[in-house]
Design a protein around this motif. Structure first.
Motif, mmCIF file in Angstrom:
data_model
loop_
_atom_site.group_PDB
_atom_site.id
_atom_site.type_symbol
_atom_site.label_atom_id
_atom_site.label_comp_id
_atom_site.label_asym_id
_atom_site.label_seq_id
_atom_site.Cartn_x
_atom_site.Cartn_y
_atom_site.Cartn_z
ATOM 1 N N LEU A 131 0.810 -1.214 0.000
ATOM 2 C CA LEU A 131 0.000 0.000 0.000
ATOM 3 C C LEU A 131 0.845 1.267 0.000
ATOM 4 N N ALA A 132 2.096 1.165 0.393
ATOM 5 C CA ALA A 132 2.951 2.353 0.468
ATOM 6 C C ALA A 132 3.090 3.040 -0.884
ATOM 7 N N THR A 133 2.926 2.277 -1.972
ATOM 8 C CA THR A 133 3.047 2.863 -3.314
ATOM 9 C C THR A 133 1.830 2.577 -4.198
ATOM 10 N N ALA A 134 0.745 2.044 -3.618
ATOM 11 C CA ALA A 134 -0.425 1.643 -4.409
ATOM 12 C C ALA A 134 -1.172 2.852 -4.954
ATOM 13 N N GLU A 135 -1.644 2.722 -6.201
ATOM 14 C CA GLU A 135 -2.450 3.749 -6.838
ATOM 15 C C GLU A 135 -3.528 3.083 -7.686
ATOM 16 N N GLY A 136 -4.579 3.843 -8.005
ATOM 17 C CA GLY A 136 -5.626 3.347 -8.908
ATOM 18 C C GLY A 136 -6.212 2.034 -8.443
ATOM 19 N N GLY A 137 -6.273 1.059 -9.358
ATOM 20 C CA GLY A 137 -6.859 -0.242 -9.034
ATOM 21 C C GLY A 137 -5.825 -1.265 -8.608
ATOM 22 N N ASP A 138 -4.751 -0.819 -7.995
ATOM 23 C CA ASP A 138 -3.667 -1.704 -7.552
ATOM 24 C C ASP A 138 -3.998 -2.233 -6.158
ATOM 25 N N PHE A 139 -4.814 -3.292 -6.097
ATOM 26 C CA PHE A 139 -5.268 -3.854 -4.832
ATOM 27 C C PHE A 139 -4.385 -5.037 -4.425
ATOM 28 N N ALA A 140 -4.636 -5.557 -3.247
ATOM 29 C CA ALA A 140 -3.879 -6.717 -2.756
ATOM 30 C C ALA A 140 -4.707 -7.481 -1.740
ATOM 31 N N MET A 141 -4.320 -8.715 -1.521
ATOM 32 C CA MET A 141 -4.912 -9.539 -0.466
ATOM 33 C C MET A 141 -3.819 -10.361 0.191
ATOM 34 N N VAL A 142 -3.926 -10.537 1.500
ATOM 35 C CA VAL A 142 -3.038 -11.474 2.190
ATOM 36 C C VAL A 142 -3.778 -12.792 2.330
ATOM 37 N N GLY A 143 -3.213 -13.851 1.759
ATOM 38 C CA GLY A 143 -3.809 -15.171 1.855
ATOM 39 C C GLY A 143 -3.096 -16.029 2.886
ATOM 40 N N PHE A 144 -3.812 -16.992 3.434
ATOM 41 C CA PHE A 144 -3.284 -17.880 4.471
ATOM 42 C C PHE A 144 -3.437 -19.331 4.033
ATOM 43 N N ASP A 145 -2.551 -20.174 4.524
ATOM 44 C CA ASP A 145 -2.678 -21.604 4.285
ATOM 45 C C ASP A 145 -3.917 -22.123 5.000
ATOM 46 N N LEU A 146 -4.727 -22.888 4.298
ATOM 47 C CA LEU A 146 -5.981 -23.382 4.857
ATOM 48 C C LEU A 146 -5.815 -24.006 6.237
ATOM 49 N N MET A 147 -4.821 -24.884 6.396
ATOM 50 C CA MET A 147 -4.705 -25.647 7.638
ATOM 51 C C MET A 147 -4.307 -24.787 8.822
ATOM 52 N N SER A 148 -3.891 -23.553 8.577
ATOM 53 C CA SER A 148 -3.581 -22.657 9.698
ATOM 54 C C SER A 148 -4.773 -21.805 10.085
ATOM 55 N N THR A 149 -5.941 -22.065 9.457
ATOM 56 C CA THR A 149 -7.103 -21.205 9.705
ATOM 57 C C THR A 149 -8.356 -21.966 10.140
ATOM 58 N N GLY A 244 -11.700 -5.310 -15.752
ATOM 59 C CA GLY A 244 -10.344 -4.824 -15.958
ATOM 60 C C GLY A 244 -10.050 -3.526 -15.233
ATOM 61 N N GLU A 245 -10.828 -3.219 -14.181
ATOM 62 C CA GLU A 245 -10.648 -1.968 -13.458
ATOM 63 C C GLU A 245 -9.668 -2.094 -12.299
ATOM 64 N N ALA A 246 -9.285 -3.323 -11.969
ATOM 65 C CA ALA A 246 -8.384 -3.525 -10.836
ATOM 66 C C ALA A 246 -7.657 -4.851 -10.986
ATOM 67 N N THR A 247 -6.567 -4.976 -10.282
ATOM 68 C CA THR A 247 -5.873 -6.242 -10.099
ATOM 69 C C THR A 247 -5.656 -6.438 -8.603
ATOM 70 N N VAL A 248 -5.555 -7.693 -8.177
ATOM 71 C CA VAL A 248 -5.343 -8.001 -6.751
ATOM 72 C C VAL A 248 -4.072 -8.835 -6.629
ATOM 73 N N LYS A 249 -3.020 -8.214 -6.143
ATOM 74 C CA LYS A 249 -1.780 -8.941 -5.914
ATOM 75 C C LYS A 249 -1.960 -9.884 -4.736
ATOM 76 N N MET A 250 -1.542 -11.124 -4.895
ATOM 77 C CA MET A 250 -1.722 -12.127 -3.840
ATOM 78 C C MET A 250 -0.478 -12.179 -2.973
ATOM 79 N N LEU A 251 -0.616 -11.732 -1.751
ATOM 80 C CA LEU A 251 0.454 -11.800 -0.770
ATOM 81 C C LEU A 251 0.220 -13.024 0.103
ATOM 82 N N ARG A 252 1.270 -13.608 0.617
ATOM 83 C CA ARG A 252 1.135 -14.828 1.409
ATOM 84 C C ARG A 252 1.706 -14.634 2.804
ATOM 85 N N SER A 253 0.963 -15.065 3.801
ATOM 86 C CA SER A 253 1.465 -15.086 5.165
ATOM 87 C C SER A 253 1.484 -16.527 5.649
ATOM 88 N N HIS A 254 2.567 -16.895 6.293
ATOM 89 C CA HIS A 254 2.669 -18.235 6.856
ATOM 90 C C HIS A 254 2.565 -18.205 8.377
#
Length: 282
Positions: A131-149, A244-254
């Protein structure tokens, strides 16, 4: 570098849990899970936290939180109003509407979390970096491993992520998930790989999201089942991806996720938080 805000969704009542679980004392000094999320966010570089609450719960929140969070981050409140609910409905309109309520309070990139989930510091560092440099439709999500949730005390709802080239391209909600997979009829179980990536509603957005939320909520209010329907955030995000108005970068947390879907989850969460505090992490 952008100034970034943390939006904490805290207006829902936990029906399976029973009561206002957002304020359940979990930490050794009576902290709730949201205390630890705000602490992680502040350390990661967030400079403001907005709590989306019901107006009737405001005094409970203010009494519980006091000024301890405002010592580390600027704190504001936004109200998810319920005056227009149809007869027989007490729950707010859902998470999509909760975020829409922040439209006039947010003027830059922001992250969205649930108040009653513990995400861990890695998730906040990753989303803050995006988010420090995000603009426009530059979205993101933090995903988690199923078994840790998953919960030891019953099934949970999880959004199963479809990922291509490091970006989210699909999200399928599974409402009954446990270690052996998911079921749609309560009898037949479909296995999910242990490395399945799931959404825990940890999103990163820019204000561009509000354009879609406004249009989609107007359409939502024309539904015939407003006594029980919920305005879901992924619906608007999916629409933006399709157009096509946005993209979601997939971030991963372990990191290990902790939450309180059921009241029986409390002791496990307390033990985990106590251990982290004893290790000096908080």
């Amino acid at each position: 570098m952008n100034s970034i805000t943390l939006v904490v969704m805290a207006a829902g009542m936990g029906s399976r849990f029973g009561g206002l679980k957002q304020l359940e004392p979990i930490g050794p000094n009576g902290q709730a899970l949201l205390d630890f999320s705000v602490a992680d966010a502040a350390r990661a570089g967030f400079d403001r936290a907005i709590f989306v609450i019901r107006r009737e719960n405001e005094q409970d929140f203010r009494n519980f939180i006091g000024d301890r969070l405002s010592r580390i981050i600027k704190v504001d409140y936004v109200y998810q109003e319920t005056e227009s609910l149809p007869a027989g409905r007490t729950k707010p309109w859902g998470p999509g509407h909760a975020i829409l309520c922040c439209k006039d309070a947010v003027d830059g990139p922001f992250a969205v979390i649930n108040a009653d989930d513990f995400y861990g510091p890695e998730a906040f560092r990753q989303i803050a970096g995006h988010l420090a440099t995000a603009e426009g439709g530059d979205f993101a999500m933090v995903g988690f491993d199923l078994m840790s949730t998953i919960s030891d005390n019953g099934t949970v709802s999880r959004g199963v992520c479809e990922i291509e080239n490091g970006r989210l391209v699909g999200l399928t909600e599974r409402t009954k998930v446990c270690a052996k997979g998911y079921t749609e009829d309560g009898e037949h179980w479909i296995p999910l790989p242990e490395d399945t990536v799931v959404s825990m509603n940890f999103w990163g957005f820019t204000p561009k999201l509000f354009e879609a939320l406004e249009a989609d909520f107007e359409q939502f209010m024309r539904r015939d089942d407003l006594d029980k329907a919920e305005f879901q955030l992924p619906t608007s995000v999916s629409g933006m991806l399709h157009r096509g108005e946005a993209t979601v970068k997939m971030l991963r947390s372990h990191d290990k996720w902790y939450g309180m879907t059921y009241r029986e989850d409390i002791e496990q969460v307390k033990a985990a938080v106590k251990s982290m505090c004893e290790q000096g992490l908080y």
